[in-house]
Design a protein around this motif. Sequence first.
Motif, PDB file in Angstrom:
ATOM      1  N   PRO A   1      50.906  -8.084   0.475  1.00  0.00           N
ATOM      2  CA  PRO A   1      51.671  -8.986  -0.392  1.00  0.00           C
ATOM      3  C   PRO A   1      53.178  -8.926  -0.153  1.00  0.00           C
ATOM      4  N   GLY A   2      53.659  -7.859   0.516  1.00  0.00           N
ATOM      5  CA  GLY A   2      55.095  -7.724   0.743  1.00  0.00           C
ATOM      6  C   GLY A   2      55.685  -8.866   1.545  1.00  0.00           C
ATOM      7  N   TYR A   3      54.905  -9.447   2.438  1.00  0.00           N
ATOM      8  CA  TYR A   3      55.420 -10.551   3.247  1.00  0.00           C
ATOM      9  C   TYR A   3      55.605 -11.822   2.420  1.00  0.00           C
ATOM     10  N   ARG A   4      54.913 -11.909   1.301  1.00  0.00           N
ATOM     11  CA  ARG A   4      54.969 -13.114   0.464  1.00  0.00           C
ATOM     12  C   ARG A   4      55.952 -12.979  -0.695  1.00  0.00           C
ATOM     13  N   GLU A   5      56.293 -11.746  -1.036  1.00  0.00           N
ATOM     14  CA  GLU A   5      57.160 -11.519  -2.189  1.00  0.00           C
ATOM     15  C   GLU A   5      58.603 -11.888  -1.881  1.00  0.00           C
ATOM     16  N   ASP A   6      59.317 -12.312  -2.910  1.00  0.00           N
ATOM     17  CA  ASP A   6      60.712 -12.703  -2.768  1.00  0.00           C
ATOM     18  C   ASP A   6      61.499 -12.093  -3.916  1.00  0.00           C
ATOM     19  N   PRO A   7      62.742 -11.661  -3.676  1.00  0.00           N
ATOM     20  CA  PRO A   7      63.518 -11.034  -4.751  1.00  0.00           C
ATOM     21  C   PRO A   7      63.738 -11.916  -5.970  1.00  0.00           C
ATOM     22  N   ASP A   8      63.662 -13.240  -5.786  1.00  0.00           N
ATOM     23  CA  ASP A   8      63.886 -14.124  -6.932  1.00  0.00           C
ATOM     24  C   ASP A   8      62.631 -14.317  -7.776  1.00  0.00           C
ATOM     25  N   GLY A   9      61.540 -13.622  -7.410  1.00  0.00           N
ATOM     26  CA  GLY A   9      60.321 -13.678  -8.204  1.00  0.00           C
ATOM     27  C   GLY A   9      59.332 -14.731  -7.770  1.00  0.00           C
TER      28      GLY A   9
ATOM     29  N   ARG B   1      64.134  -8.724   3.638  1.00  0.00           N
ATOM     30  CA  ARG B   1      63.723  -9.609   2.531  1.00  0.00           C
ATOM     31  C   ARG B   1      64.498  -9.307   1.252  1.00  0.00           C
ATOM     32  N   THR B   2      65.802  -9.158   1.377  1.00  0.00           N
ATOM     33  CA  THR B   2      66.644  -8.916   0.203  1.00  0.00           C
ATOM     34  C   THR B   2      67.430 -10.156  -0.217  1.00  0.00           C
ATOM     35  N   GLY B   3      67.390 -11.210   0.586  1.00  0.00           N
ATOM     36  CA  GLY B   3      68.160 -12.418   0.279  1.00  0.00           C
ATOM     37  C   GLY B   3      67.618 -13.150  -0.939  1.00  0.00           C
ATOM     38  N   LEU B   4      68.511 -13.802  -1.651  1.00  0.00           N
ATOM     39  CA  LEU B   4      68.138 -14.522  -2.875  1.00  0.00           C
ATOM     40  C   LEU B   4      68.092 -16.035  -2.671  1.00  0.00           C
ATOM     41  N   ALA B   5      68.252 -16.490  -1.435  1.00  0.00           N
ATOM     42  CA  ALA B   5      68.271 -17.928  -1.175  1.00  0.00           C
ATOM     43  C   ALA B   5      66.909 -18.465  -0.743  1.00  0.00           C
ATOM     44  N   GLY B   6      65.914 -17.599  -0.629  1.00  0.00           N
ATOM     45  CA  GLY B   6      64.576 -18.037  -0.259  1.00  0.00           C
ATOM     46  C   GLY B   6      64.388 -18.317   1.218  1.00  0.00           C
ATOM     47  N   ALA B   7      65.320 -17.870   2.063  1.00  0.00           N
ATOM     48  CA  ALA B   7      65.239 -18.173   3.493  1.00  0.00           C
ATOM     49  C   ALA B   7      64.049 -17.500   4.165  1.00  0.00           C
TER      50      ALA B   7
ATOM     51  N   THR C   1      73.675 -13.893   8.087  1.00  0.00           N
ATOM     52  CA  THR C   1      74.337 -14.420   6.892  1.00  0.00           C
ATOM     53  C   THR C   1      75.823 -14.109   6.840  1.00  0.00           C
ATOM     54  N   ASN C   2      76.330 -13.403   7.859  1.00  0.00           N
ATOM     55  CA  ASN C   2      77.745 -13.007   7.876  1.00  0.00           C
ATOM     56  C   ASN C   2      78.101 -12.302   6.572  1.00  0.00           C
ATOM     57  N   ALA C   3      77.385 -11.227   6.291  1.00  0.00           N
ATOM     58  CA  ALA C   3      77.546 -10.507   5.033  1.00  0.00           C
ATOM     59  C   ALA C   3      78.980 -10.006   4.848  1.00  0.00           C
TER      60      ALA C   3
END
Length: 254
Positions: free
Chosen positions: A29-37, A75-81, A149-151
């Motif tokens: 499931p980790g590949y499908r999970e996103d930080p934004d829920g 997979r820490t981004g919040l933009a859903g990329a 993302t040029n953090a």
Amino acid sequence: MSQKVAELLSRLEKRLDRSAIVSADEAGPGYREDPDGKTGALPEFVLRPRKTGEVSDILRLCNEAGQRLVVQGGRTGLAGAARIQPGEAVLSLERMTAIETPDREAATIVAEAGAPLQMVQDAADTAGLLFGVDIGARGTATVGGNVATNAGGIRVLRYGMYRAQVLGLEAVLADGSILTSLKGLSKDNSGYDLNQLLLAAKARWASSRAPACDCTRSRPPRSTPSARLLRSTRRSRCLRCSGRSSDPCSRPMR
């Protein structure tokens, strides 16, 4: 599984080791999970290369088959990329975590795209260097994602954005072509700077494999946040002065 996907996997199996290919049923499931829920779709399959050549083979074969890919790092981004859309397969860089021994003389370090930022920081620290970028998700966020993302992070006013730390990149284009500028030298007037085209491109043009990062030669002296702010303010005034940068600037900050 469609016939097209089955044929593609058959071709990939000839070029990748067994652990590099994860079927849709085996993908956790980790590949499908996103930080934004939000949860992504089930991937067609997951590919986990170890080497640049394997990334090249994957992108070339998927491009020829018309198979869409989503690249995943920490997979820490919040933009859903990194969220999987229906019909997509995953190109995960989780096994590309190697870091070369830092070059103390040049104050540089080469890290693969899947290496967490904290590993780069620790390697630099062990060599008596300091890597300028720092973000809260340092233990999970990967170098490849930082480049894409040029953090900026929590030290951006002192050391600049991520593009200021990158001396060279090795990247793979969608057709499998490999571009490299891993020279480890800041001086380069040979032509167009492709690094800047790929930086902050969100992996639209290529999948980054290994950036060569610039480090600070020695750890700066400890100081309080207020002292850092004072030094930063004085430097800003000098940059705004019309005279030499070493001259004191009397113009007030607005």
